[in-house]
Structures are given as structure tokens and as C-alpha cells.
Design an enzyme around this catalytic site. Structure first.
Site, short mmCIF file in Angstrom:
data_model
loop_
_atom_site.label_atom_id
_atom_site.label_comp_id
_atom_site.label_asym_id
_atom_site.label_seq_id
_atom_site.Cartn_x
_atom_site.Cartn_y
_atom_site.Cartn_z
CG ASP A 153 36.86 42.17 48.35
OD1 ASP A 153 36.29 42.34 47.26
OD2 ASP A 153 37.94 42.69 48.64
CG HIS A 226 31.12 45.04 42.11
ND1 HIS A 226 31.88 46.12 41.70
CD2 HIS A 226 32.00 44.15 42.66
CE1 HIS A 226 33.14 45.90 41.97
NE2 HIS A 226 33.25 44.72 42.55
#
Length: 313
Positions: A153, A226
Site C-alpha cells: 500500500d 484500483h
């Protein structure tokens, strides 16, 4: 854009800090009529956090406090950050981004859990009688800075001094220079559903490989991935950047991601969220939202330390 640090008020150190092992997120509701005392106490809490970053530099302690968009005018009626607005709630057939506003947000991080807990206690004790603790979460670094989905992330986060350029308000709003617009969403992951997916399907949803964190070539990224939905550019081809200060949170029963965007330009976050939920002109929305859902959405402004101290009375 490089800012002149000599003219920059002291920012709260947690805004642009590098990652940590542990975090505490405190969402607070102010008591009625507490504004005068709260202004003074918030300045003291911010100063305590700032000084604790030096005292506990060996474990990289840092943090910041931020004021809710809907509470700002009550606490500071004489001036308001130019672009501070309530959280941009959105709804689509497949998901929603709800708004759940709070008055004050305290964000603390550290590489030692005991020091983090200690300073969190001290902040709450200083605020006792002025606020109510509405929600608390504890975050943690997962493996090598991965989300609980197993993917790294924050890969696209700005690096070095560019973090300040992305995160901190500059001369465009001089009264609030050194502050930052904060958006917080608590995402609850549907991990059993996610883990039933084949590895390639997971990677297609994200737009990166899972193990090696290699981004797909542009032509290979699904329009519903995403990365495709959040890596946006303006009309001149410039990236619409935000600085993410997100971390996984939770227990065996409830877990997910505390998503935190800090930015000098709050529209960047809203455009990313709109791209995720509503998608492009053909409706290609972010398919990661089939496996996680936002349960909160809050908008804040984190003033510079100097502004908090100046407006303490």
C-alpha cells in the site's frame, strides 16, 4: 513545487512523516460550550505531540490533530481554510462512501506501542471534560507495508521533500500556510470473499503483481483496476497527487484499512473517490470496492502548529 521553508510556519510533524509500526486514531466530539477552553487545550496537545516527537525520536513518534469541517466555524469563527468542505458523500448501485463527521481527529504513530499508548493517554487526559471519545482504532504495519489484502500500500506516495509540496498549503491561502486538508475513511475488508479469488484475479483488480509489487503496463491495466481509477491526471497531464498516511487496523472480528489522505488541494481526493465509485464515462468503477466498503468518511483541516498556538486564546 518547492516551498520556501524559511517562510513556512511549523507544520505538525505527523502530516508528512514517514511510516511507522503502530498508530492510534481518536475521533472526538466536542462538548457544548467548550470552545474557548478547547482552543487553548488543543494548542497544548499539539505542542505536547510536537515536543514528544523530539523526546521519543528514537522510536519515531509523531502525530497531528485536525479540526472537523463541520466544527471549524464553531471553534474558529473568525477565519476558515479556503477549501474546507464537508466530506463528499457518494452513492452508487454497487457501493457508497458515507459521511460521518467528527469535531476533532487525533492521529498518533510510533514504532513503540507502549510509548504510543502513553502519549495517547496523556492527550486524552488533557482533553478530559472538553470532548467525548466517539471512536478509536489501533493501526499496525502489516508485513512490508502491505494492506490486509496482501498488496503493498502507498507505492505511489510522494518521496522526500516532495511530500511537503503535496501535503502542505502554501501561498495560495497564506493564513493557513503549513496546514493540510485531511480526509479519513475507515474501510472494512471482506477478507473471506477476497481470499477466495484466484491470484491473477486479485492482481487484475489491483493493477499490480502481489508478490513483487510490479505495476501492470498501462495497456494491460483493466479499466476497473484500483490503480487505473486512482492514478489521475489533470488537463495538462500533471498527476493529481495526495499523500497517503494509511495503515491496516482491527481485530479478528473487524479489520480493514484506515485510509488517510493529506493534501494541500482537497479536490484531488474527491476526484479520486468519484473515479473509484462512479468510474469513467463508460461506468468503469473500482472493482476493489466489491471486496471492501467504507463505513466512515470524515473531512478535517490540520492547522500548522503556529496557527494553533496563535489562536489558543
Amino acid at each position: 513545487m518547492i516551498m520556501d521553508n524559511q517562510l513556512m510556519p511549523r507544520e505538525q510533524l505527523g502530516i508528512c512523516a514517514e511510516g511507522n509500526l503502530h498508530s492510534i486514531y481518536l475521533m472526538l466530539s466536542a462538548n457544548d460550550g467548550a470552545e474557548k477552553a478547547l482552543r487553548s487545550t488543543l494548542a497544548s496537545v499539539a505542542q505536547h505531540i510536537f515536543e514528544s516527537a523530539d523526546t521519543h525520536s528514537d522510536c519515531a513518534f509523531n502525530g497531528f490533530i485536525a479540526i472537523g469541517a463541520n466544527y471549524w466555524d464553531t471553534l474558529y469563527p473568525n477565519s476558515r481554510p479556503a477549501k474546507l468542505q464537508a466530506f463528499p458523500a457518494m452513492t452508487a448501485a454497487h457501493t457508497e462512501a458515507p459521511a460521518l463527521e467528527y469535531d476533532v481527529f487525533v492521529h498518533l504513530r510510533c514504532d513503540r506501542y507502549d510509548i504510543l499508548h502513553q502519549i495517547g493517554n496523556e492527550c486524552c487526559q488533557m482533553l478530559d471534560g472538553l470532548v467525548e471519545l466517539v471512536d478509536e482504532e489501533r493501526g499496525f504495519r502489516y508485513q512490508d507495508s502491505r494492506d490486509l489484502t496482501g498488496f503493498v500500500d502507498g507505492t505511489e506516495n510522494p518521496k522526500g521533500q516532495h511530500r511537503q509540496a503535496v501535503a502542505l498549503v502554501g501561498d495560495e491561502d497564506k493564513a493557513f500556510k503549513g496546514g493540510s486538508y485531511i480526509h479519513v475513511q475507515k474501510y472494512a475488508h471482506m477478507l473471506p470473499k477476497w481470499q477466495r479469488l484466484a491470484l491473477k484475479k486479485q492482481e487484475d483488480i489491483i493493477g499490480r503483481t502481489k508478490q513483487d509489487n510490479i505495476e501492470y503496463a498501462s495497456e494491460d491495466k483493466p479499466l476497473t483496476s484500483h490503480i487505473k481509477r486512482v492514478n489521475l491526471k489533470d488537463a495538462q497531464g500533471n498527476s493529481l497527487e495526495i499523500l497517503r498516511q494509511s495503515m491496516p487496523y482491527g481485530s479478528m472480528k473487524h479489520q480493514g484499512l484506515m485510509f488517510i489522505s493529506v493534501c494541500r488541494e482537497p479536490s484531488h481526493f474527491e476526484l479520486m473517490l468519484r473515479s473509484m465509485i462512479h468510474g469513467d464515462e463508460q461506468g468503469h468503477h473500482d472493482h476493489l470496492l466489491h471486496f471492501t466498503r467504507a463505513v466512515t468518511g470524515s473531512s478535517f483541516f490540520a492547522p500548522s502548529l503556529d496557527l494553533l498556538l496563535r489562536d489558543a486564546d
